[in-house]
Design an enzyme around this catalytic site. Structure first.
Site, PDB file in Angstrom:
ATOM      1  N   ARG A  11      -4.409  27.422  29.083  1.00 56.57           N
ATOM      2  CA  ARG A  11      -3.019  27.441  29.578  1.00 56.57           C
ATOM      3  C   ARG A  11      -2.854  28.673  30.451  1.00 56.57           C
ATOM      4  O   ARG A  11      -3.005  29.797  29.971  1.00 56.57           O
ATOM      5  CB  ARG A  11      -2.082  27.495  28.363  1.00 56.57           C
ATOM      6  N   LYS A  42      -1.928  38.034  29.389  1.00 54.57           N
ATOM      7  CA  LYS A  42      -1.422  38.663  28.155  1.00 54.57           C
ATOM      8  C   LYS A  42      -1.799  40.141  28.050  1.00 54.57           C
ATOM      9  O   LYS A  42      -2.674  40.634  28.735  1.00 54.57           O
ATOM     10  CB  LYS A  42      -1.873  37.848  26.948  1.00 54.57           C
TER      11      LYS A  42
HETATM   12  N1  PMM Z   1       1.937  31.731  24.717  1.00 53.77           N
HETATM   13  C1  PMM Z   1       3.133  31.810  25.323  1.00 53.77           C
HETATM   14  C2  PMM Z   1       3.929  30.660  25.463  1.00 53.77           C
HETATM   15  N2  PMM Z   1       3.501  29.452  25.000  1.00 53.77           N
HETATM   16  N3  PMM Z   1       1.856  28.143  23.952  1.00 53.77           N
HETATM   17  C3  PMM Z   1       0.680  28.054  23.340  1.00 53.77           C
HETATM   18  N4  PMM Z   1       0.240  26.854  22.884  1.00 53.77           N
HETATM   19  N5  PMM Z   1      -0.121  29.141  23.157  1.00 53.77           N
HETATM   20  C4  PMM Z   1       0.247  30.378  23.570  1.00 53.77           C
HETATM   21  O1  PMM Z   1      -0.507  31.336  23.346  1.00 53.77           O
HETATM   22  C5  PMM Z   1       1.500  30.524  24.236  1.00 53.77           C
HETATM   23  C6  PMM Z   1       2.293  29.358  24.404  1.00 53.77           C
HETATM   24  C7  PMM Z   1       3.613  33.126  25.838  1.00 53.77           C
HETATM   25  O2  PMM Z   1       3.215  33.363  27.150  1.00 53.77           O
HETATM   26  P1  PMM Z   1       4.133  33.222  28.486  1.00 53.77           P
HETATM   27  O3  PMM Z   1       5.495  33.809  28.152  1.00 53.77           O
HETATM   28  O4  PMM Z   1       3.412  34.027  29.455  1.00 53.77           O
HETATM   29  O5  PMM Z   1       4.201  31.789  28.883  1.00 53.77           O
END
Ligand code: PMM
Length: 288
Positions: free
Chosen positions: A265, A225
């Protein structure tokens, strides 16, 4: 759920004796950090299986980018992207989480074998989400969310970010409970980067104990991020691109696991799988 007694278990999911690793498969042409790479069912399933080989305990499949400024995909397209990947991974025995704000996608993903619903809006984007999750008896990730990104980060204003995120998450958890989701199936997530600046994300990571105080297992999703880019850039420099933030991501994984997070994650699993095992070993030494 005290830190000492463990990081909590989520009913309906396997029990891990350490912080779990959730690997990310974004089936999108435009995700902020790995978009476009797995934008086809076969490649996406293969990537999910590769993440499991690298040490992922569960795989989060999403078909809609939540990157700042991203436009929403329509429902038919999201279904087309996500459901075959969920089915393919679940049929291989993978514990699959579906990353969606749409109840219809959650419902069909659960029918296709998903074990967990991960909704970055915490049930706010679609009023049908909570009933669908409650009826299915599915575990549910409730993330802190203040609305869709609209270019400028107009909602990212806080006086005390940790207290406000804790209070707002508490209110969402109450709403989810009122909607019939069982308390032992709720996971909370501070939503790093969502209506938040780097300083907010860092304050939240420093305050994970207060988020754990909500009494639910905690998911931390720092992977690649913007705030990591800011930290690595230093005061003057340019942030490294998303794919050069994996070592920093693994550092956050170790910190989060050490503080009692239920899961992290991440896009790049290998280093984080090591990080959570080291954190577990340190925890084990403390228990002696
Ligand atoms: N961030 C993204 C997508 N899904 N789900 C949860 N539970 N928490 C998060 O902070 C989150 C998420 C965005 O990141 P990406 O586009 O790199 O997957």
């Amino acid at each position: 759920m005290s830190k000492k007694s463990g990081r909590g278990h989520v009913a309906g999911l396997p029990v891990w004796d350490r912080c779990a690793v959730m690997g990310v498969v974004n089936v999108t042409p435009d995700s902020f950090s790995d978009g476009g790479r797995w934008f086809d069912t076969t490649a996406a399933v293969k990537h999910g299986l590769h993440l499991v080989d690298e040490g992922a305990d569960l795989v989060d499949v999403g078909g809609e980018s939540t990157r700042p400024g991203a436009t929403r995909v329509d429902e038919a397209e999201e279904l087309r992207r996500v459901i075959p990947v969920v089915r393919g991974l679940a049929s291989e025995g993978v514990v699959v989480s579906v990353d969606t704000m749409r109840a219809s996608v959650a419902e069909q993903a659960l029918a296709a074998g998903a074990a967990l619903v991960n909704d970055v809006s915490g049930g706010l984007a679609d009023p049908a989400m909570i009933p669908v999750v409650a009826d299915a008896g599915a575990p549910f990730v409730v993330m802190h969310w203040r609305g869709f990104h609209e270019g400028d980060n107009i909602r990212g204003v806080y006086e005390d970010v940790v207290s406000e995120v804790v209070d707002e998450l508490h209110a969402r958890v109450e709403a989810v409970l009122d909607g019939g989701v069982a308390p032992d199936r709720i996971v909370v997530d501070p939503g790093l980067g969502f209506s938040k600046e780097a300083e907010h994300d860092l304050a939240l990571l420093a305050g994970l104990d207060r988020l754990l105080g909500l009494g639910h297992p905690l998911l931390v999703a720092a992977s690649r991020k913007r705030f990591l880019g800011r930290v690595l850039a230093g005061p003057e420099g340019a942030p490294p691109p998303a794919r050069e933030r994996d070592a920093a991501t693994a550092a956050v994984s170790a910190l989060a696991a050490h503080q009692g997070a239920w899961a992290v994650r991440v896009h790049e699993v290998r280093a984080t799988a090591d990080a959570v095992r080291v954190a577990r070993a340190v925890e084990g030494a403390r228990e002696l």
